[in-house]
Scaffold this active site. Structure first.
Site, PDB file in Angstrom:
ATOM      1  N   ASP A   1      10.038   4.158  13.836  1.00 39.78           N
ATOM      2  CA  ASP A   1      10.704   2.930  14.505  1.00 39.78           C
ATOM      3  C   ASP A   1      12.001   2.818  14.036  1.00 39.78           C
ATOM      4  O   ASP A   1      12.915   2.824  14.596  1.00 39.78           O
ATOM      5  CB  ASP A   1       9.779   1.948  14.791  1.00 39.78           C
ATOM      6  CG  ASP A   1       9.142   1.471  13.238  1.00 39.78           C
ATOM      7  OD1 ASP A   1       9.687   2.278  12.339  1.00 39.78           O
ATOM      8  OD2 ASP A   1       8.559   0.668  13.186  1.00 39.78           O
TER       9      ASP A   1
ATOM     10  N   ASP B   1       0.862  -1.227  -0.093  1.00 37.77           N
ATOM     11  CA  ASP B   1       0.125  -0.191  -0.055  1.00 37.77           C
ATOM     12  C   ASP B   1       0.779   1.159   0.309  1.00 37.77           C
ATOM     13  O   ASP B   1       2.038   1.235   0.398  1.00 37.77           O
ATOM     14  CB  ASP B   1      -0.837  -0.093   1.365  1.00 37.77           C
ATOM     15  CG  ASP B   1      -0.083  -0.276   2.503  1.00 37.77           C
ATOM     16  OD1 ASP B   1       0.914  -0.086   2.546  1.00 37.77           O
ATOM     17  OD2 ASP B   1      -0.705  -0.588   3.480  1.00 37.77           O
TER      18      ASP B   1
ATOM     19  N   ASP C   1       1.082   4.878   1.723  1.00 40.93           N
ATOM     20  CA  ASP C   1       0.910   5.833   2.773  1.00 40.93           C
ATOM     21  C   ASP C   1       1.465   7.419   2.421  1.00 40.93           C
ATOM     22  O   ASP C   1       2.657   7.410   1.792  1.00 40.93           O
ATOM     23  CB  ASP C   1       1.523   5.490   4.194  1.00 40.93           C
ATOM     24  CG  ASP C   1       0.619   4.346   4.466  1.00 40.93           C
ATOM     25  OD1 ASP C   1      -0.459   4.078   4.054  1.00 40.93           O
ATOM     26  OD2 ASP C   1       1.286   3.378   5.344  1.00 40.93           O
TER      27      ASP C   1
END
Length: 597
Positions: A136, A61, A63
């Protein structure tokens, strides 16, 4: 805690001419970025899509991160929905997909007096650089602009991807303590993308593994299901066991692997390898009738199947006097409750684990009805778990083939027997030739192509038979319904006429008989003058001395209301007397009219 100088944030870097192929980019996501930039906002592709493009993989996907606030995004896109309670996100809905657009955020502010670094509030807006540094891992902190074809690297992610390395952004201990679920995410990226985990990141994962108990159970379950569905479940479980996370998350599985003999441990790992092969097979055959995506009960069933069999041997539940279902409930019920598995999926998982013994039974077993067993809702999942066991060499393919044939018999319908004999008085189609036993499968569980071709050909033949049978039945039913309708209309014809006549008398209206249609006389070959011939009606020729004028039917609700208010019907004005011809007189020179007015 003093940060390591080697882990300090690098200088932001911009890489020109990324060279990503246009067909690899999502067209709708590119349009979103372009519109946001035209309105004066910053917008980039961010996260896993940029990482996958650099690794030459197809992104799952796309983002988008932008400087626009959620309300500003909603004003620009009509298909936008704002979600989130703690931090608002914008979901742009397209046909068959959702593209997430988030606003830049900055790292959370921690309380200096508290030793707990767990993030509880993360809802402050920031800049692109702050948003990248709060993520992260370095491989997920890359920003890409499709308009300029540039990669903006604020965290040193491009060099780590070139080294195929998973490394936290900033101090590893701090980042792991902020969100312990990052341990599972590091394992997921390392196993699925075939990457290595940095030494300091790995040490921080091993030291802070107990913090996983603080994480929310739904997030833990979601990451475990993703690991099992990643086609790299065996390697992911091995990494979790090595860092100690398996002992915290699934202590039952960890104790089984620590105490069981080598043969039982090999059965466990082979079943996970079969699961990886089945998931990979689904990805290649997605969209076909053969493939079926393993659901959560099947994924967890592959994780607990060997443990259930081991417990069955230890407790002696092979005895008919022992209720195996209760033993399974006593063993796996607390585990599923701790993992926060839904009630429906828990029930399905318990059933498919218990009914694995039924596949060895046949129709001659007392009290066992294969037809009713096939119709259960959980049967497809139970059969898929049996397929995993066959692929792992823990069950016989003959059992799977026998039950697969019973599914085909069930789809044909109850009027066709297994050997093609007629049932219930309905003649059955030709009996299908028995397929030869499957001998082209090796021990690893790969299915032969020849047998699959025969199965697909047989399914196509069954569909043709079902279609022909349905067409014949539909034609017979239609004929019977037509006869019944004609009979009903014949019986009620006189009564309906009397009813309509009675309603007309009550309203003071007589029943108007329809006039027989008349043959229109041919018109003379002469041009009409619109000044004398009315254009609202149609002139009907008549052999008599009086012409008939039939008004056109009014169209529209307003016209009907207006006509209903008129007390007297509209009478068209007569034509001028000097131009009125007599019936049968030949038209003279200068006559502008015709007919029998």
């Amino acid at each position: 805690m003093t940060p390591d100088p080697a882990l300090a944030f690098p200088e932001p870097a911009v890489y020109e001419n990324a060279g990503f192929p246009q067909e690899a980019l999502d067209e709708d996501a590119v349009k979103i970025v372009q519109r946001l930039r035209r309105k004066g906002f910053e917008a980039f592709f961010v996260g896993g899509c940029v990482r996958d493009l650099l690794l030459h993989r197809e992104p799952k996907d796309f983002d988008i991160a932008t400087s626009a606030r959620p309300r500003q995004i909603k004003q620009l896109f009509r298909n936008c929905r704002i979600i989130g309670r703690r931090f608002k996100l914008a979901h742009l809905h397209f046909e068959g997909k959702i593209i997430e657009v988030s606003t830049y955020r900055r790292p959370p502010e921690q309380d200096e007096d508290s030793d707990d670094l767990l993030i509880t509030s993360d809802n402050a807006f920031g800049t692109a650089e702050e948003d990248a540094r709060r993520r992260d891992f370095t491989c997920n902190g890359l920003f890409y602009c499709p308009d300029t074809d540039r990669i903006h690297d604020f965290v040193g992610g491009v060099p780590d991807i070139e080294k195929r390395l998973v490394r936290t952004i900033g101090e590893p201990d701090v980042r792991i303590q902020e969100d312990p679920v990052r341990i599972l995410r590091a394992v997921k990226f390392a196993s699925r993308l075939n990457l290595r985990i940095g030494k300091q990141t790995w040490k921080a994962m091993c030291d802070n593994v107990e913090d996983l108990r603080k994480a929310a159970a739904p997030r833990i379950l979601e990451e475990i299901v993703r690991l099992l569905r990643s086609a790299k479940a065996a390697r992911a479980l091995q990494l979790l066991r090595e860092c100690g996370a398996l002992q915290v998350l699934l202590p039952e599985v960890s104790r089984f692997l620590d105490r069981s003999p080598v043969e039982e441990r090999l059965r466990f790992w082979r079943l996970l390898e079969a699961l990886d092969a089945l998931v990979q097979q689904y990805r290649f055959q997605e969209g076909s009738m053969v493939a079926s995506r393993p659901g959560t009960p099947v994924l967890l069933g592959a994780l607990f199947q060997v443990l259930i069999e081991d417990r069955q041997q230890v407790l002696g539940t092979r005895d008919a006097n022992v209720d195996f279902g209760r033993q399974v409930e006593a063993f796996i019920g607390p585990v599923l409750k701790r993992m926060n598995v839904s009630r429906a999926e828990s029930g399905t998982l318990k059933r498919i684990l218990v009914v694995q013994r039924r596949f060895k039974k046949d129709g001659r077993a007392r009290g066992f009805k294969p037809a009713a067993f096939v119709q259960q809702d959980y049967f497809p999942d139970a059969l898929q778990l049996l397929e995993l066991r066959c692929m792992a060499g823990q069950a016989d393919w003959v059992e799977y083939d026998r039950w697969e044939e019973r599914i085909l018999d069930h789809r044909r319908g109850p009027t066709v027997a297994r050997n093609g004999a007629p049932s219930n008085g309905v003649p059955a189609p030709e009996a299908r030739d028995e397929a030869p036993p499957r001998e082209d499968r090796d021990q690893g569980g790969h299915r032969g192509g020849r047998r699959d071709d025969e199965r697909r050909r047989d399914r196509g033949r069954d569909r043709d038979r079902d279609r022909d049978r349905g067409r014949d039945q539909g034609r017979d039913q239609g004929r019977d319904q037509g006869r019944r309708r004609e009979a009903a209309e014949g019986q009620g014809e006189g009564r309906s006429k009397r009813r309509r006549r009675r309603r007309g008398k009550d309203r003071g209206e007589g029943r108007r008989e329809e006039e027989p249609s008349e043959i229109v006389a041919p018109l003379p070959a002469i041009e009409l003058d619109p000044r004398h011939i009315p254009s609202y009606g149609s002139v009907l020729g008549d052999t008599g001395s009086q012409a008939k004028i039939r008004l056109e039917t009014s169209k529209g609700k307003r016209t009907r209301k207006r006509e209903a208010k008129l007390e007297e019907p509209y009478v068209p004005p007569p034509p001028p007397e000097e131009s009125l011809p007599t019936v049968g007189r030949e038209p003279e020179d200068g006559d502008d009219t015709f007919g029998d007015w």
